[in-house]
Design a protein around this motif. Sequence first.
Motif, PDB file in Angstrom:
ATOM      1  N   PHE A 673      16.242   1.926  34.839  1.00 16.28           N
ATOM      2  CA  PHE A 673      16.992   0.765  35.316  1.00 16.28           C
ATOM      3  C   PHE A 673      18.235   1.174  36.097  1.00 16.28           C
ATOM      4  O   PHE A 673      18.605   0.546  37.094  1.00 16.28           O
ATOM      5  N   ASP A 674      18.908   2.251  35.668  1.00 18.72           N
ATOM      6  CA  ASP A 674      20.176   2.636  36.280  1.00 18.72           C
ATOM      7  C   ASP A 674      20.028   3.123  37.722  1.00 18.72           C
ATOM      8  O   ASP A 674      21.033   3.200  38.449  1.00 18.72           O
ATOM      9  N   VAL A 675      18.817   3.452  38.150  1.00 13.63           N
ATOM     10  CA  VAL A 675      18.631   3.898  39.537  1.00 13.63           C
ATOM     11  C   VAL A 675      17.938   2.824  40.383  1.00 13.63           C
ATOM     12  O   VAL A 675      17.602   3.075  41.535  1.00 13.63           O
ATOM     13  N   THR A 676      17.736   1.653  39.829  1.00 20.17           N
ATOM     14  CA  THR A 676      17.039   0.599  40.574  1.00 20.17           C
ATOM     15  C   THR A 676      18.027  -0.238  41.385  1.00 20.17           C
ATOM     16  O   THR A 676      19.211  -0.339  41.059  1.00 20.17           O
ATOM     17  N   ALA A 677      17.500  -0.851  42.441  1.00 18.08           N
ATOM     18  CA  ALA A 677      18.258  -1.802  43.250  1.00 18.08           C
ATOM     19  C   ALA A 677      17.655  -3.179  43.035  1.00 18.08           C
ATOM     20  O   ALA A 677      16.429  -3.338  42.983  1.00 18.08           O
ATOM     21  N   ILE A 719      13.694  -2.376  42.257  1.00 22.53           N
ATOM     22  CA  ILE A 719      12.861  -1.317  42.813  1.00 22.53           C
ATOM     23  C   ILE A 719      13.623   0.007  42.780  1.00 22.53           C
ATOM     24  O   ILE A 719      14.856   0.033  42.679  1.00 22.53           O
ATOM     25  N   TYR A 720      12.866   1.093  42.860  1.00 23.31           N
ATOM     26  CA  TYR A 720      13.492   2.423  42.872  1.00 23.31           C
ATOM     27  C   TYR A 720      12.570   3.397  43.592  1.00 23.31           C
ATOM     28  O   TYR A 720      11.427   3.085  43.931  1.00 23.31           O
ATOM     29  N   ARG A 721      13.086   4.598  43.862  1.00 21.94           N
ATOM     30  CA  ARG A 721      12.311   5.655  44.504  1.00 21.94           C
ATOM     31  C   ARG A 721      11.753   6.567  43.419  1.00 21.94           C
ATOM     32  O   ARG A 721      12.514   7.270  42.738  1.00 21.94           O
ATOM     33  N   ASP A 725       8.362  10.548  46.777  1.00 22.71           N
ATOM     34  CA  ASP A 725       8.788   9.601  47.815  1.00 22.71           C
ATOM     35  C   ASP A 725       8.016   8.281  47.730  1.00 22.71           C
ATOM     36  O   ASP A 725       7.692   7.659  48.734  1.00 22.71           O
ATOM     37  N   ARG A 726       7.750   7.832  46.515  1.00 23.45           N
ATOM     38  CA  ARG A 726       6.941   6.626  46.327  1.00 23.45           C
ATOM     39  C   ARG A 726       7.829   5.469  45.872  1.00 23.45           C
ATOM     40  O   ARG A 726       8.503   5.562  44.854  1.00 23.45           O
ATOM     41  N   PRO A 727       7.849   4.337  46.625  1.00 21.66           N
ATOM     42  CA  PRO A 727       8.598   3.168  46.151  1.00 21.66           C
ATOM     43  C   PRO A 727       7.902   2.560  44.947  1.00 21.66           C
ATOM     44  O   PRO A 727       6.671   2.496  44.881  1.00 21.66           O
ATOM     45  N   ALA A 728       8.686   2.126  43.962  1.00 24.10           N
ATOM     46  CA  ALA A 728       8.109   1.600  42.729  1.00 24.10           C
ATOM     47  C   ALA A 728       8.948   0.433  42.227  1.00 24.10           C
ATOM     48  O   ALA A 728      10.109   0.256  42.601  1.00 24.10           O
ATOM     49  N   VAL A 729       8.336  -0.359  41.350  1.00 27.71           N
ATOM     50  CA  VAL A 729       8.995  -1.507  40.733  1.00 27.71           C
ATOM     51  C   VAL A 729       9.227  -1.199  39.266  1.00 27.71           C
ATOM     52  O   VAL A 729       8.363  -0.635  38.590  1.00 27.71           O
ATOM     53  N   LEU A 730      10.389  -1.553  38.756  1.00 23.81           N
ATOM     54  CA  LEU A 730      10.669  -1.378  37.337  1.00 23.81           C
ATOM     55  C   LEU A 730       9.638  -2.165  36.526  1.00 23.81           C
ATOM     56  O   LEU A 730       9.412  -3.345  36.800  1.00 23.81           O
TER      57      LEU A 730
END
Length: 823
Positions: A673-677, A719-721, A725-730
């Motif tokens: 969670f801490d690295v998500t936007a 979302i986060y990286r 280099d893959r975009p992902a969803v929490l």
Amino acid sequence: MRDERLWGWDPTPGIVSVWAEPDGRAWIWRRCDGHLVRERASFRPWIVLSSLDDLAHLGERLVREAPVVADDAVTHQVLEGPGELRYLVRARDGRALEQAVLRGAGRRLGRQLSSLRQVEDQEVIALPPEEQYLVASGRTYFRDLSYDEVHRAQFDLETTGLSPERSRIFLIAVRDPSGGVQILETDGDTDEAEARLLRAFAQAIQACDPDVIENHNLHGFDLPFLVARAERLGVPLVLGRGGGPGPRLRPAARGASFEDGSASTSTGDDADAAAASAGRAWRPRRARYTVPGRELLDSLDAVRRFDFATRELPGHGLKAVARHLGLATASREYVPGAEVHAVFRRDPERVRRYARDDVEEAAAVARTLGGAAFALAKLVPRRYERLGDAGAATGILEPLLVRAYLRAGTALPAHQPSDGTPHQGAALHLFAAGVASRVVKADVASLYPSLMRAYRIGPARDHLGALLALVDDLVERRLAAKARARASEEGSAARHQEEASSAAMKLVVNSAYGYLAAGTLTRFSDVHAANEVTRRGRLVLSLLCRELAARGATLLEADTDGVYFAVPESWTEADERRVVAEVDALLPPLVQLQFDGRYAAMLSHEPKNYALLGYDGELVLRGVAFRSSRAEPFGEAFLRRALARLLRADLPGVQAAYLETIAALRRRALPTFDVTARVRLNKTAEEYQGGRGQRREASYEAMLQSGLTTWRRGAVVRIYRAANDRPAVLPGPPARPDGETAPEGGPAEDPRDYDIEYYERLLRTTFASRLAAGLRPEDFAEIFTDPDQLTLFSPALGELRPILTPIPRAFEGLEEEAPTRER
């Protein structure tokens, strides 16, 4: 006349709700000596037209206003003055009157019309029935009532999911006006069980009979979800008061949009024209419902209005706001948002406590921040619930001006297109960037309305001078309310009411300039008058900056909100106050410079983006560079630690905060969670897929690569990286769109598969870079070096100091002409 213009002329006390129909029937609910009274009234619905041509087809039925006319006649009164809208037309039935206008306008325009909204603004003024009644009667809400005398109830839903098509309501908490909380819940997972729950909820509302129903995100989630489930289950949702029109829900007259974006319209009513003129307005676009006899208030509107003015809240969600305002209790129950239903199955009592705490906090937040809307309802001829999110210019000043002109029998101006004159903005000066010590803020109190009053700058088409009269009266009454608040006991109901009145009046007064500058949004807009206000504002700002500098202050930043400056080490607080008072004495009449605070240090990053460290150690952040709803929490946490140390000149501490964050990333000690936007999805899956070949966007690619192929427009996700280099969803469902940035306690799953190298770069290039203005380039490079490259030969960081760099030619922007100084 001034009192009537501001307050209305009918002194009827205790109005808590008004419901009117287009056929001229109105119901008024009042609180009298603690008892609820319902009255029925009648009025003649009205509109204002620029011409009677569209009603010529009525023939002899169209007559001049007279004491006695035929019951089915349409009457008109010719308003005086040069305004274009000069015919006040009344009829027994508002629907018939509207149809008559539409018939004539359709013939003139050569097309069929179905709504007066299709007629140009310069040709007609048409208000909702309740506002027609309030304007015509001169009545307003809540005369002689305090905030606490109005009966208020709060409710909160707990659901199995966010989709009313696929999810159910399984629990509802109801807090009645006395403060008692009732927990209603289903006795099974069936349609019949949920239907019984909804009927029990409606009965609970009827039993406690509140004047106001409140909740946090009431219009954005709870009411739309509730209505959708009731319709799906065929349950009559009787929430209104009986005895008037059949109690029912109906869409509010203003623009609304649902979570999936359907039925969206915009009337401009929810836009604050003052903010729009400055390029920053919040525009809630959510489902709006209304019921007879009760006002539906959303505390999220009050939160947004408060944060728009202060920019100090960590988020807009109920729990974050309650914690920030000190309203959350130590025993407050928290349950992760995505887990509420699952927790209920194994520990129902915990969820009951959670729901009970939700409605208690909703009531506390509403009372703490809702005073302005309550006070405005005593002024403005609109339903109380419509003032919760009303823009100060179009939603508050405009109705006051329309009422003033109609009361005076004076024609109103039409909305005018621009004559091509550009709007000249306010002055903004950045004199130095970096870290300054011993900082003072001097506030120019309500600069623009003060200049309007001092130099009598108002709209050229305001032939009554109503806007300036309103500003004059409101300023005087606000000062009186502030004095009464100071004289009242701390924490008392009287103090709360007076402070709320003062805040409401300040809101309206400060919007007067924005009203001038709002172009076609407002009826009396005048770009030439607005430019004269900003011209004089620039002169005032230039004068006070020059005078402060002449007295030994180091200027940092100045705009219409005030000036930040640093003072010499030898100055005491008395010296700081003395200098502000000396410069105040040089300013034009009615313009005041006030001592507004002192700070141990300030980082000036860029205009309107800065950090302040109080002498008490409190850190204050301003501007999107330091506070953003999209920023990754790990970066913001680092920034707060590093800024506090930088402002104390503790550069080893700044580096330690950086290295600690790098180490936590490398150990994957930080939750995902801490690295998500936090992002809002403004396209449906179908819309994105349709344009994906031309442009790919990380947030939607994250949804797809996480296996999510459908989502609602407006859904909020994080979302986060991820690695490779893959975009992902929490993991977990999208958050409810109520401003909560995350479920309490985090998601059920925490993969911690984030791309460490990417977030190390982000930490340095995005977050650490915001400290660069306070450091020499070589010191910045040394502090934020790669941990693997630290050597024994690094310079001693303890010997380094932050820097302050003057901005070249900053003083050249100050205008030399001095404003009038007579006081």
